[in-house]
Design an enzyme around this catalytic site. Structure first.
Site, short mmCIF file in Angstrom:
data_model
loop_
_atom_site.label_atom_id
_atom_site.label_comp_id
_atom_site.label_asym_id
_atom_site.label_seq_id
_atom_site.Cartn_x
_atom_site.Cartn_y
_atom_site.Cartn_z
N CYS A 140 0.83 -1.20 0.00
CA CYS A 140 0.00 0.00 0.00
C CYS A 140 0.86 1.26 0.00
CB CYS A 140 -0.91 -0.01 1.23
SG CYS A 140 -1.89 1.48 1.39
N CYS A 143 -0.41 4.10 2.30
CA CYS A 143 -0.19 3.83 3.73
C CYS A 143 1.28 4.04 4.10
CB CYS A 143 -0.55 2.39 4.09
SG CYS A 143 -2.07 1.79 3.38
N ASP A 144 2.20 3.56 3.25
CA ASP A 144 3.60 3.44 3.66
C ASP A 144 4.58 4.32 2.89
OD1 ASP A 144 2.77 1.46 5.43
OD2 ASP A 144 3.06 -0.14 3.97
#
Ligand code: NAP
Length: 313
Positions: A140, A143-144
């Site tokens: 992701c 997200c990261d």
């Protein structure tokens, strides 16, 4: 919602999964004045929530963030009375007139079920992938991505996910290499044009990842050229995997008809092989998996469920 003797709660319709298909189904069944519960195990919006910018959903000419679109769809469905719980479905009993859906928190009884569980990213299955998950291996970018500021990273895959996520990651990283197993990309042309002309993106064609290596975190990726057989170990501080999707239908195995990959087989009215059970969106066998198609399926499934309940009574 009605409480029944056993302490279970009774609804007309239970929707499993709160992505665009589920939220649209909830909007339609609530407006049809059917008592509706939507069960979602993570964030309302599903995969939309991890999409930075949605450019191909009509009505937003400048695009809309996945987070905003998720929030708006959730708000709209709830405005008409849809209830929602954040629980994981453990077991579903779908046969017969009265269906039963059990979660970690409760048992819900209903007349009709709409399954909208979507998909999840497939694992590549190479040594080091699970070991370094969260330590450099990610599925992701939204997200990261920020953890990889000024790093050199790898992105695996050649579809829409790989290219859109790679383009997003260029905001953070020093450079990235897309590793693809063929010499032609699967992704939509507009994403190909953007990726191929982005100075931060390089391509490694005809190549597959054989292993991910590191110590506390990822340090390198072992890559094999499938044409020449040459094996190289390349330095990388992160690896993002986008090698396709798998339907989240494991808990329904054996209960309704699926294809050999686990996608639920439906007819054009979103009916499954079980009476009173409908399916919509990415978890179904279909040609195109997009927000626009999930929304259309969700509306159809809701209307079919309403018709089924009306005819039963
Ligand atoms: P996908 O279209 O199935 O692409 C998966 C990619 O991974 C393909 O390039 C495939 O290679 C490669 N791959 C598969 N297994 C592999 C393996 N074992 N080793 C190496 N490479 C492997 O999956 P996706 O990109 O996640 O997209 C899924 C769906 O979501 C699509 O319908 C897509 O249009 C949609 N989506 C849309 C958007 C958007 O419109 N903005 C964004 C993301 C996703 P091959 O090409 O050789 O098969």
């Amino acid at each position: 919602m009605k409480m029944v003797n056993s302490g279970s709660k009774q609804y007309d319709v239970v929707i499993i999964g709160g992505g665009p298909a589920g939220l649209t189904a909830g909007l339609y069944t609530s407006r049809a004045r059917l008592t509706t519960l939507l069960i979602e195990s993570a964030l309302y919006g599903g995969q939309m929530t991890t999409t930075e910018m949605v450019e191909n959903y009509p009505g937003f000419p400048e695009g809309i963030t996945g987070g905003d679109l998720s929030r708006l769809m959730e708000e709209q469905a709830k405005r008409f009375g849809m209830e929602a719980v954040n629980e994981e479905v453990i077991e579903a009993k779908l046969a017969g007139e009265r269906k039963s859906i059990q979660t970690s928190g409760a048992t819900y009884l209903c007349d009709a079920v709409i399954i909208c569980t979507g998909t999840e990213y497939r694992k590549l299955g190479v040594p080091g992938e699970l070991e370094f998950r969260g330590k450099g291996v990610s599925y992701c970018a939204t997200c990261d991505g920020a953890f990889f500021k000024d790093n050199e990273i790898m992105v695996v895959g050649g579809g829409d996910s790989a290219l859109t996520e790679a383009l997003f990651l260029t905001k953070f990283v020093k450079g990235l290499t897309i590793i693809h197993r063929r010499d032609a990309l699967r992704a939509t042309k507009i994403y190909q044009e953007r990726a191929l002309t982005n100075p931060k993106i390089k391509f490694l064609w005809n190549s597959v990842v054989q292993a991910i290596k590191g110590d506390q975190i990822v340090r390198s990726v072992v890559v094999k050229n499938v044409k020449t057989g040459e094996i190289k170990e390349l330095t990388a501080e992160g690896v993002f995997m986008f090698v396709g999707l798998e339907p989240r239908t494991h808990f329904l195995k054996g209960l309704l008809q699926m294809d050999d990959r686990g996608y639920i087989v439906t007819n054009e009215d979103c009916e499954t092989s079980v009476k009173g059970v409908f399916a919509a969106g990415d978890c179904t066998k279909k040609l195109l998996r997009q927000i626009a198609t999930a929304v259309g399926d969700g509306a159809t499934a809701a209307f079919a469920a309403e018709k089924y309940i009306d005819e039963k009574e």
